[in-house]
Design a protein around this motif. Structure first.
Motif, mmCIF file in Angstrom:
data_model
loop_
_atom_site.group_PDB
_atom_site.id
_atom_site.type_symbol
_atom_site.label_atom_id
_atom_site.label_comp_id
_atom_site.label_asym_id
_atom_site.label_seq_id
_atom_site.Cartn_x
_atom_site.Cartn_y
_atom_site.Cartn_z
ATOM 1 N N TYR A 142 0.825 -1.193 0.000
ATOM 2 C CA TYR A 142 0.000 0.000 0.000
ATOM 3 C C TYR A 142 0.860 1.244 0.000
ATOM 4 N N ASP A 143 1.844 1.256 0.928
ATOM 5 C CA ASP A 143 2.713 2.421 1.051
ATOM 6 C C ASP A 143 3.427 2.721 -0.251
ATOM 7 N N LEU A 144 3.982 1.628 -0.831
ATOM 8 C CA LEU A 144 4.731 1.820 -2.076
ATOM 9 C C LEU A 144 3.814 2.385 -3.158
ATOM 10 N N LYS A 145 2.644 1.827 -3.188
ATOM 11 C CA LYS A 145 1.703 2.268 -4.211
ATOM 12 C C LYS A 145 1.389 3.750 -4.019
ATOM 13 N N LYS A 146 1.050 4.069 -2.817
ATOM 14 C CA LYS A 146 0.593 5.417 -2.575
ATOM 15 C C LYS A 146 1.725 6.425 -2.596
ATOM 16 N N LYS A 147 2.757 6.112 -1.839
ATOM 17 C CA LYS A 147 3.765 7.141 -1.614
ATOM 18 C C LYS A 147 4.834 7.185 -2.698
ATOM 19 N N TYR A 148 5.132 6.022 -3.197
ATOM 20 C CA TYR A 148 6.303 6.014 -4.082
ATOM 21 C C TYR A 148 5.966 5.633 -5.510
ATOM 22 N N ASP A 149 4.690 5.524 -5.758
ATOM 23 C CA ASP A 149 4.274 5.353 -7.146
ATOM 24 C C ASP A 149 4.990 4.180 -7.792
ATOM 25 N N PHE A 150 4.940 3.027 -7.085
ATOM 26 C CA PHE A 150 5.735 1.859 -7.499
ATOM 27 C C PHE A 150 5.364 1.363 -8.887
#
Lengths: 144, 1029
Positions: B886-894
């Motif tokens: 989730y974090d990667l998706k949201k914050k780092y635009d994985f």
């Protein structure tokens, strides 16, 4: 639901933890008893046997392991969940011998108590609370 | 003389030969005749056959043929007599080719039948002698002799039919032979001739050869007969007669000899009888002869014997006399020459007889009557008893052999006596015969020799002592002992010359009263000793009392009489003097001059040697000491040099084999030494580096040059650790040590450069691990205390959320009980952002619990089971997790990031805890994503995940093309809580946990390669074989 309401004992010396669990399990429609020491808990069990006992290990006085053995010996608790803050706790063989598995060990902090609730339900489904001669037991039956 | 053999055998031989020849001739003639008759018969037979054939042809065949053919028919093969007979005989001749059978005519029809001249002659002969029907003769044909039978052919009436008028002849005949040949014959005319010739040669040849054979056989027989006769005759007659004759001749030749032996001829024939008669005669003759001879010889012998005896007697006597005379003279001469006299003692009568020589030996007048007692008188009184004793013993049979002295006219003489004893018939001693030999000279010579030998042996001993002794005191002692032993003087002393003084070296004295120590020093030229030194010659004095040169009273007082002073000369030098003295009687020491002088020389040599030796020793000792010092020094230097060589080599080897770069520099910083490692690291050969300035060759050491100078100046060891230098694009760390060269005033330093990159890296890793473990330990200690409150917080937050939510029916009930609605309460909480705050509490609690959990990882050795895992699958799962984070998706635009997978297909399964490795990869992906999140421009973000095999390790690479990092960051990247992000963005433990998992739990490695602006590459190495835990 025709099944009787499972009775749970929460044994924890940390009041906030104990209260948190009690409240959550009550919200989940369990009958919940609580005690802050093993000795108190054993006394409680004398009156009312439980389906599941949620036991903290590090306790003042008798510790959780000993309590489980005693409770098992008296047969006043049918199932156990271990809820410990120790990082290096490992299930002692004597408890394993009582049929307690690693799935029944929860480490603090329990992030989602629903998981614990689920585990209780699983255990109760497997093994019913031992019969008690106490009148309150009958009364609960009557109440249903 | 013609022998009987010849006279008998010659006539006999001649007669035998003649008789044989006669018999042979007779036999030959008869055979010849007989052969001729046989041949003649053969010829006649053949002829008869011929004629018979003709007759048969003419009388039988021809008329028959005429009848058959008619008058004019004619076939010669059947009708011509000549032809038929010729043909038949031609056949016969096939068998008997030597036979000649032919018909010849003076005028034949067939030219074959033409008569040769002989035949013509025969034809004429028959014409003239008409009465002859046949004729036999020997003829020559072709050089061979034949016996020929001739038969004439007369014309008969039948013949005329063909041989008369041709008109009457058959036409065929005329036609064949013509009208002229053999026509017009007259009746009765001899027209032809039949000839049968048999060769005589063959028969006669056979005869002759037979004849020869017979002759030879006969001759052989005759010869054998003759030979036998000769042999028999010789054996029987001639030989025996010859034997007898020879015997007679021999007897005749030697009439007087006794060889008249009987003749040995055997047999009982006349010759035998003759021999017997002769033998009988001979017997008689011999007997007569023998008796005569015997008598004569006997007489002669008797006479001869008498004569001979007489003569011998005379000769013997003469000879005996002669010999006796000679023997006597010889004896006398021999005795004189040998100094041997003889004597004879008649024991019974006590008469002693001496020879002339004996008289001479004993010094007595010849002819003085002697007895045993008078002999004893001349014996030396001291030996008398001994001699008498020996003689008494001799009489009893002991051998008498004695040497004794005798007094001959006042002179003492030594004699050697020997004697033998004769016994009479009764066994008593009768006569004693002896010899006496004058052995005075021998005795004297022996004594002299003995003395010489003693002296020589003393000299030898002394010489040896001189040779082996090199101290003057020893020489002196040995010399004095030698003298005492050799000549037994009463005093022997030895002075040593020192300048003009003579110092007493030592003395030996047999007289206790003689004490020489009182005046130990003499002067050269004084007294006898001093004078001998001064005059350099020995002085011998018989009596010092009478010699004025003796000025030293002590000698006289001591009773010394004779004295000898012999200077001790060695070359030109006089080293001292030897004094010898004797008391009692006078004594002539000059008699022993050679000995004394030789002795003196020996002593002088010994002294000289000892003096020289002492000097030499002194010098030698000094030289030796000097030499020893020098030798020791040389040896030491050689040793040191060798040691230095060895050390130099060793040092070079050591220096070269050092894994460090070792560089020697002088005070200016110029290279003087450059070891192998320096060459290996810089690629610069020692000869190229030599003399160059160090910072020119190794620019990275420029910063260290100050240290080098300081080290040389202050003579301190300078050190710079972990100096960074880049080599081929990578950063290496080196330790630089500068050791000043302080010895031997050499200005300079040795620089040691060690590549410590590996060590630094390991050190850093150790530090890292150490840090993490301490963090882990801390976490383990406090985790329980934190987890409880965290649990309370999280549980409370969860309960709050649930009890304010609409999902729980009881909430609505309780709200209602409280006089409000759940909805309005919720709205209120919403508005006042209470719910958000509660969520914040929950999230913070969660983060804290994660941090604690992560921190615990550092302290815990993993108990997780390691099973062989496919790395590709593990990585794929991690990527999937990252994508769903989730974090990667949201914050780092994985999702914006391109993930490139590059997996080695042949990578074997890696024993690992899959979840842990998953977590490691996830952490790395997160790290990369976070690093690239801030970057908006540049290449699109991309992460490459790669696996490959690297020896016994599996290698996972996670590359990104993000901003990269500085070395400072690289060094701290795995530190717990180190983060470049804003506080709160991450736990700051992701890479640390990964590091811990890889290095601690899997015994692998994690490294990072990066540079600012160049992205980063994290490398995880995992062992392919599970480490033994």
């Amino acid at each position: 639901m025709n099944a009787p309401t499972p009775r749970i004992l929460v044994l924890d010396d940390e009041e906030a933890v104990r209260t948190g669990l009690v409240l959550f399990l009550e919200d989940d429609e369990f009958e919940v008893l609580s005690a802050s020491s093993a000795e108190e808990a054993l006394a409680l069990l004398e009156e009312r046997p439980v389906d599941v006992a949620i036991v903290d290990i590090r306790l003042p006085g008798m510790d959780g392991d000993a309590f489980i053995q005693e409770a098992h010996r008296t047969g006043r608790a049918a199932n156990f969940l271990i809820h410990t803050g120790s990082t290096n706790y490992s299930l002692p063989p004597v408890l394993r011998a009582l049929g307690i598995s690693r799935k029944q060990v929860f480490r603090k902090p329990v992030i989602d108590m629903a998981i614990m609730s689920e585990a209780i339900r699983n255990l109760v489904g497997r093994c019913e609370r031992p019969r008690s001669a106490g009148g309150r037991d009958e009364a609960s039956h009557d109440r249903r | 003389m013609r022998s009987i053999g010849t006279r008998f055998l010659v006539p006999f031989g001649v007669l035998a030969v003649l008789f044989s020849i006669f018999i042979l001739y007779r036999a030959y003639s008869a055979s010849q005749q007989h052969a001729r008759e046989l041949i003649s018969q053969q010829a006649a037979l053949a002829l008869e056959f011929n004629l018979a054939i003709r007759d048969y042809t003419a009388s039988t065949i021809r008329p028959t043929m005429e009848r058959l053919l008619g008058k004019d028919g004619f076939i010669p093969e059947t009708m011509s007599t000549s032809l038929v007979s010729r043909n038949i005989f031609e056949e016969v001749r096939q068998k008997f080719p030597h036979y000649i059978i032919r018909f010849a005519s003076d005028d034949p029809r067939n030219p074959v039948n033409k008569a040769n001249p002989d035949e013509l002659r025969m034809i004429e002969f028959f014409r003239k002698n008409r009465h002859l029907n046949w004729y036999t003769s020997e003829i020559q044909l072709d050089g061979k002799r034949y016996l020929a039978h001739f038969v004439p052919k007369w014309m008969t009436k039948e013949c005329l039919h063909c041989h008369g008028d041709p008109k009457d002849a058959p036409a065929e005949l005329v036609k064949r032979y013509g009208p002229t040949a053999s026509f017009h014959r007259e009746l009765g005319d001899v027209v032809g001739l039949d000839t049968v010739a048999v060769p005589v040669e063959a028969v006669q040849g056979a005869l002759a050869s037979e004849m020869w054979r017979q002759s030879l056989t006969l001759a052989a027989g005759l010869a054998l007969l003759f030979g036998s006769i000769i042999v028999i005759f010789r054996y029987v007659v001639t030989q025996r007669l010859t034997t007898m004759a020879r015997h007679f001749n021999e007897i005749a030749a030697h009439p007087e000899s006794p060889g008249m032996t009987p003749v040995k001829v055997g047999g009982s024939d006349e010759i035998g009888v003759l021999a017997v008669a002769f033998n009988t005669l001979l017997e008689h003759l011999r007997a007569a002869h023998a008796s005569l001879e015997q008598r004569v010889s006997h007489r002669t012998a008797e006479l001869g014997l008498a004569n001979e005896e007489l003569r011998r007697e005379i000769a013997d006597r003469q000879l005996a006399e002669e010999r006796l005379r000679e023997s006597e003279a010889d004896l006398k001469r021999a005795q004189g020459v040998a100094h041997v006299g003889s004597w004879r003692l008649d024991v019974c009568r006590n008469i002693l007889v001496w020879s002339d020589e004996t008289y001479r030996i004993f010094g007595m007048e010849r002819g003085v009557p002697l007895t045993y007692e008078s002999f004893l008188d001349v014996v030396h009184p001291e030996d008398r008893a001994r001699v008498d004793c020996a003689w008494q013993a001799a009489v009893k049979g002991e051998p008498y052999d004695i040497e004794h002295r005798a007094l001959a006219g006042g002179l003492v003489k030594w004699v050697h006596e020997r004697a033998e004893i004769e016994f009479d018939a009764q066994g008593h001693v009768s006569v004693q015969i002896g010899t006496v030999q004058d052995i005075t000279d021998r005795k004297r010579a022996e004594q002299e020799l003995e003395r010489r030998v003693r002296e020589t042996s003393i000299l030898n001993t002394l010489s040896q002592q001189m040779g082996s002794t090199l101290s003057p005191a020893e020489v002196t002692r040995a010399a004095l002992e030698g003298i005492v032993a050799a000549i037994a003087p009463d005093l022997a002393l030895l002075f040593l010359k020192e300048g003009d003084d003579l110092i007493l070296g030592g003395f030996r004295s047999s007289r206790p009263e003689f004490r020489h120590e009182t005046t130990p020093t003499h002067r050269v030229g004084q007294c006898l000793c001093g004078m001998a030194v001064a005059e350099r010659r020995p002085l011998y004095v018989r009596n010092i009392d009478r010699d004025p040169r003796c000025t030293w009273e002590e000698c006289r007082k001591a009773g010394l009489i004779s004295f000898a002073a012999v200077p001790l000369r060695s070359g030109e030098k006089v080293l001292g003097v030897l004094g010898v003295a004797a008391g009692g009687e006078e004594r002539d020491f000059s008699e022993q001059a050679p000995f004394l002088e030789t002795l003196s020389n020996e002593i002088a040599v010994g002294l000289q040697n000892s003096i020289l030796f002492e000097e030499a020793m002194k010098h030698g000792l000094e030289l030796g000491r000097a030499n020893e010092g020098l030798r020791a020094e040389i040896a030491e230097r050689e040793r040191i040099e060798a040691e230095m060589d060895r050390l130099r080599n060793l040092l070079k080897n050591i220096v070269d084999s050092m894994p460090s770069v070792l560089i020697g520099v002088d005070a200016e910083g110029r290279v003087t030494n450059w070891n192998r490692e320096a060459q290996a690291v810089t690629g610069l050969a020692p000869q190229d580096a030599q003399g160059k300035l160090l910072d020119a060759i190794l620019p990275e050491l420029t910063d260290q040059m100050e240290k080098v100078r300081r080290a040389i100046r202050q003579r301190t060891v300078e050190k710079a650790e972990k100096v960074r230098r880049s080599q081929g694009g990578t950063t290496r760390f080196v330790d630089v040590m500068v050791y000043p060269l302080v010895a031997n005033c050499v200005e300079g330093a040795v620089i040691r450069v060690d590549d410590v990159t590996e060590r630094v890296r390991i050190e850093e890793m150790m530090i890292q691990s150490e840090k993490m473990l301490s963090v882990g330990g801390l976490a383990a200690g406090m985790a329980h205390e934190i987890n409880n409150p965290l649990g309370a917080i999280l549980q409370a937050a969860q309960n709050i959320q649930r009890r304010t939510s609409t999902g729980l029916p009881r909430n609505a009930d309780v709200a209602r009980e409280c006089g409000t609605t759940l909805e309005s309460l919720h709205a209120y909480l919403e508005k006042r952002e209470v719910l958000t705050m509660i969520e914040g509490i929950r999230e913070s609690g969660l983060r804290a619990s994660r941090i604690v959990a992560n921190m615990l990882q550092f302290s815990r050795t993993s108990h997780s089971q390691k099973v062989p895992a496919n790395l590709s699958e593990t990585i794929n799962r991690a990527v999937e997790l990252a994508q769903n984070d989730y974090d990667l998706k949201k914050k780092y635009d994985f999702r914006r990031i391109e993930i490139v997978r590059d997996f080695a297909p042949d990578l074997p399964a890696v024993p690992c805890s899959q979840t842990e490795i998953e977590q490691v990869v996830l952490n790395l992906l997160k790290n990369s994503a976070q690093a690239m999140a801030g970057v908006k421009e540049g290449a699109p973000p991309r992460i490459t995940v790669r696996t490959l095999r690297e020896g016994s390790m599996a290698r996972i690479e996670v590359d990104d093309n993000g901003p990269g990092m500085t070395e400072e960051v690289q060094r701290r990247i795995f530190e717990p809580f180190f983060t470049t992000k804003d506080v709160g963005a991450g736990t700051g433990l992701g890479l640390s946990v990964s590091y811990m998992i890889v290095t601690n739990n899997h015994k692998g490695e994690v490294t990072v390669e990066s540079a600012p602006g160049k992205g980063a590459r994290f490398i995880v190495r995992l062992p392919l074989e599970a480490p033994v835990s």
